[in-house]
Design a protein around this motif. Sequence first.
Motif, mmCIF file in Angstrom:
data_model
loop_
_atom_site.group_PDB
_atom_site.id
_atom_site.type_symbol
_atom_site.label_atom_id
_atom_site.label_comp_id
_atom_site.label_asym_id
_atom_site.label_seq_id
_atom_site.Cartn_x
_atom_site.Cartn_y
_atom_site.Cartn_z
ATOM 1 N N ILE A 201 14.869 0.750 5.014
ATOM 2 C CA ILE A 201 13.496 0.511 5.443
ATOM 3 C C ILE A 201 13.377 0.735 6.945
ATOM 4 C CG2 ILE A 201 12.996 -1.149 3.603
ATOM 5 C CD1 ILE A 201 13.286 -3.352 5.743
ATOM 6 N N VAL A 202 12.123 0.901 7.377
ATOM 7 C CA VAL A 202 11.803 0.998 8.805
ATOM 8 C C VAL A 202 10.885 -0.172 9.142
ATOM 9 C CG1 VAL A 202 10.828 2.408 10.649
ATOM 10 C CG2 VAL A 202 11.953 3.517 8.688
ATOM 11 N N ARG A 203 11.311 -1.003 10.090
ATOM 12 C CA ARG A 203 10.464 -2.112 10.531
ATOM 13 C C ARG A 203 9.489 -1.592 11.583
ATOM 14 N NH1 ARG A 203 14.129 -5.644 12.077
ATOM 15 N NH2 ARG A 203 14.164 -6.841 10.141
ATOM 16 N N LEU A 204 8.201 -1.753 11.295
ATOM 17 C CA LEU A 204 7.159 -1.205 12.172
ATOM 18 C C LEU A 204 6.561 -2.251 13.107
ATOM 19 C CD1 LEU A 204 5.284 0.965 9.510
ATOM 20 C CD2 LEU A 204 7.139 1.639 11.052
ATOM 21 N N ALA A 205 6.582 -3.508 12.697
ATOM 22 C CA ALA A 205 6.030 -4.576 13.537
ATOM 23 C C ALA A 205 6.629 -5.896 13.093
ATOM 24 C CB ALA A 205 4.502 -4.630 13.433
ATOM 25 N N ALA A 206 6.745 -6.833 14.005
ATOM 26 C CA ALA A 206 7.197 -8.167 13.664
ATOM 27 C C ALA A 206 6.011 -8.947 13.085
ATOM 28 C CB ALA A 206 7.752 -8.882 14.887
ATOM 29 N N GLU A 207 6.322 -9.927 12.257
ATOM 30 C CA GLU A 207 5.254 -10.728 11.637
ATOM 31 C C GLU A 207 4.400 -11.437 12.676
ATOM 32 O OE1 GLU A 207 3.560 -11.003 9.096
ATOM 33 O OE2 GLU A 207 4.582 -11.850 7.380
ATOM 34 N N ASP A 208 4.999 -11.781 13.818
ATOM 35 C CA ASP A 208 4.238 -12.484 14.840
ATOM 36 C C ASP A 208 3.757 -11.544 15.944
ATOM 37 O OD1 ASP A 208 7.137 -13.896 16.658
ATOM 38 O OD2 ASP A 208 6.659 -11.872 15.934
ATOM 39 N N GLU B 244 14.451 0.447 13.378
ATOM 40 C CA GLU B 244 13.316 -0.108 14.102
ATOM 41 C C GLU B 244 12.382 0.982 14.616
ATOM 42 O OE1 GLU B 244 12.691 -3.303 14.400
ATOM 43 O OE2 GLU B 244 14.582 -4.099 13.617
ATOM 44 N N GLY B 245 11.092 0.819 14.370
ATOM 45 C CA GLY B 245 10.089 1.633 15.032
ATOM 46 C C GLY B 245 9.648 2.855 14.267
ATOM 47 N N LEU B 246 8.333 3.103 14.262
ATOM 48 C CA LEU B 246 7.779 4.262 13.579
ATOM 49 C C LEU B 246 8.368 5.565 14.104
ATOM 50 C CD1 LEU B 246 5.605 5.298 11.549
ATOM 51 C CD2 LEU B 246 4.035 5.445 13.501
ATOM 52 N N ALA C 241 0.842 -1.200 0.000
ATOM 53 C CA ALA C 241 0.000 0.000 0.000
ATOM 54 C C ALA C 241 0.876 1.248 0.000
ATOM 55 C CB ALA C 241 -0.914 0.017 1.211
ATOM 56 N N ASP C 242 0.352 2.314 -0.563
ATOM 57 C CA ASP C 242 1.022 3.614 -0.547
ATOM 58 C C ASP C 242 0.489 4.411 0.643
ATOM 59 O OD1 ASP C 242 2.531 5.850 -1.297
ATOM 60 O OD2 ASP C 242 0.888 6.649 -2.498
ATOM 61 N N ALA C 243 0.729 3.888 1.838
ATOM 62 C CA ALA C 243 0.096 4.494 3.022
ATOM 63 C C ALA C 243 0.968 4.406 4.260
ATOM 64 C CB ALA C 243 -1.240 3.800 3.288
ATOM 65 N N ALA C 244 2.284 4.388 4.052
ATOM 66 C CA ALA C 244 3.139 4.289 5.229
ATOM 67 C C ALA C 244 3.292 5.630 5.920
ATOM 68 C CB ALA C 244 4.493 3.727 4.853
ATOM 69 N N TRP C 245 4.256 5.694 6.828
ATOM 70 C CA TRP C 245 4.443 6.755 7.799
ATOM 71 C C TRP C 245 3.315 6.671 8.843
ATOM 72 C CZ3 TRP C 245 8.719 10.163 7.685
ATOM 73 C CH2 TRP C 245 9.507 10.092 6.526
ATOM 74 N N ARG C 246 2.800 5.464 9.036
ATOM 75 C CA ARG C 246 1.821 5.185 10.092
ATOM 76 C C ARG C 246 1.929 3.705 10.445
ATOM 77 N NH1 ARG C 246 -3.304 6.929 6.694
ATOM 78 N NH2 ARG C 246 -1.718 7.664 5.263
ATOM 79 N N ASP C 247 1.442 3.348 11.644
ATOM 80 C CA ASP C 247 1.546 1.944 12.055
ATOM 81 C C ASP C 247 0.327 1.123 11.670
ATOM 82 O OD1 ASP C 247 -0.168 3.130 13.899
ATOM 83 O OD2 ASP C 247 1.001 2.556 15.663
ATOM 84 N N VAL C 248 -0.819 1.773 11.533
ATOM 85 C CA VAL C 248 -2.062 1.100 11.140
ATOM 86 C C VAL C 248 -2.766 2.010 10.138
ATOM 87 C CG1 VAL C 248 -4.284 0.178 11.915
ATOM 88 C CG2 VAL C 248 -2.275 -0.042 13.389
ATOM 89 N N ALA C 249 -3.421 1.410 9.158
ATOM 90 C CA ALA C 249 -4.140 2.213 8.170
ATOM 91 C C ALA C 249 -5.490 1.583 7.863
ATOM 92 C CB ALA C 249 -3.333 2.327 6.885
ATOM 93 N N VAL C 250 -6.494 2.420 7.671
ATOM 94 C CA VAL C 250 -7.804 1.995 7.179
ATOM 95 C C VAL C 250 -7.913 2.503 5.747
ATOM 96 C CG1 VAL C 250 -10.299 2.076 7.522
ATOM 97 C CG2 VAL C 250 -8.760 2.168 9.511
ATOM 98 N N LEU C 251 -7.997 1.569 4.793
ATOM 99 C CA LEU C 251 -7.902 1.933 3.383
ATOM 100 C C LEU C 251 -8.983 1.245 2.566
ATOM 101 C CD1 LEU C 251 -4.051 1.427 2.855
ATOM 102 C CD2 LEU C 251 -5.229 3.589 3.297
ATOM 103 N N ASP C 252 -9.311 1.851 1.432
ATOM 104 C CA ASP C 252 -10.150 1.170 0.460
ATOM 105 C C ASP C 252 -9.383 -0.030 -0.085
ATOM 106 O OD1 ASP C 252 -12.098 3.092 0.794
ATOM 107 O OD2 ASP C 252 -11.549 4.225 -1.021
ATOM 108 N N ALA C 253 -10.058 -1.156 -0.177
ATOM 109 C CA ALA C 253 -9.400 -2.363 -0.682
ATOM 110 C C ALA C 253 -8.877 -2.162 -2.099
ATOM 111 C CB ALA C 253 -10.370 -3.539 -0.638
ATOM 112 N N ALA C 254 -9.515 -1.302 -2.856
ATOM 113 C CA ALA C 254 -9.074 -1.051 -4.229
ATOM 114 C C ALA C 254 -7.713 -0.374 -4.285
ATOM 115 C CB ALA C 254 -10.112 -0.196 -4.950
ATOM 116 N N HIS C 255 -7.272 0.187 -3.164
ATOM 117 C CA HIS C 255 -6.018 0.927 -3.138
ATOM 118 C C HIS C 255 -4.861 0.102 -2.594
ATOM 119 C CE1 HIS C 255 -8.483 4.919 -3.034
ATOM 120 N NE2 HIS C 255 -8.460 4.357 -4.226
#
Length: 340
Positions: free
Chosen positions: A332-339, A310-312, A95-109
């Motif tokens: 890159i910036v790692r924002l969260a671990a996969e687990d 590491e970290g936002l 997604a083109d929506a970083a610089w945040r840890d969580v995003a609410v986006l249209d699925a089309a995007h």
Amino acid sequence: MTVRTREWQLAARPHGEPTPDDFRLVELDRPDPAEGQVVIRMLVMSVDPYMRGRMNAGKSYAARWEIGETMRGGAVGRVVASRSADVPEGSLVLADAAWRDVAVLDAAHVRVLPELPGIPPSYHLGVLGMPGLTAWAGLFRLAEFRAGDTVFVSGAAGAVGSLVGQFARLSGASAVIGSAGTPDKVRWLTEELGFTTAFDYHDGRVADLLAAAAPDGIDVYFDNVGGEHLEAAIGAFNEHGRAALCGAISAYNAVEPPPGPRNMFQMVSKKLSLRGFIVGDHTDLQPAFAAQVPEWLRAGDLVVRETVREGLENAVDTFLDLLRGGNTGKMIVRLAAEDG
């Protein structure tokens, strides 16, 4: 119900080199996803040189960030809630929506990514993503690379340049020459990536360093730096030389327009072709790129290196460090671990 997010916003437009005061980290409440939307927990975000242009008020090829707006850029994340059949919960997405840890986006995007065993999600921001396609399009389409060419790459230790050199080597270049900004980066290019030779551009005039590295001239130049490097490449070109002009990071923080190359007349006498490009105009190359590059990765023919922070909360410092050349390979910036 709402979704709580942390997001970086543009606080001011920089004059020259950006500072931390040009950004602010805020917490916001976003509404739960509506029909056709998804909630994404971001895993990794990209910082890229082109983002510097998005901070300016003037027109650029990428939409500018407005003051007070949450900044955007490439990110890979996991869908944690979905109201779209096209993007189910658990999907790995771009997604083109970083610089945040969580995003609410249209699925089309968002774009659902394939699950590639053994390949980190961050590779979709680098070798398998926009930088990789940029390297591919610039080298093979814009510069019309041919086996036997001598290739010069500026900014060769960056996300794009490091791939350009390797793509050329794997495709039959007679020599691959790189410039970089530290002795360690120069060693990495020659000892690990297979560049024929490389030099630290701080060690003298770029024209002199390039002449010593390529005594028989160059056929292809991939430009990530501009300025003195571009002038040196024009001087080193053989007849019918071709350049792909991808970036000019040497001038991104300039307050006044820098002088152009002083030897442009050689474009006529040497019958040169210098072509600027934006990767978004060459997405038709994606199938060929996607068919070849993962194959090189699986075979161990491509060396991929990431500079990971590491970290936002460290995203701004990471971006500013990128503009100063603090990365080797993709930053890159790692924002969260996969687990997590």
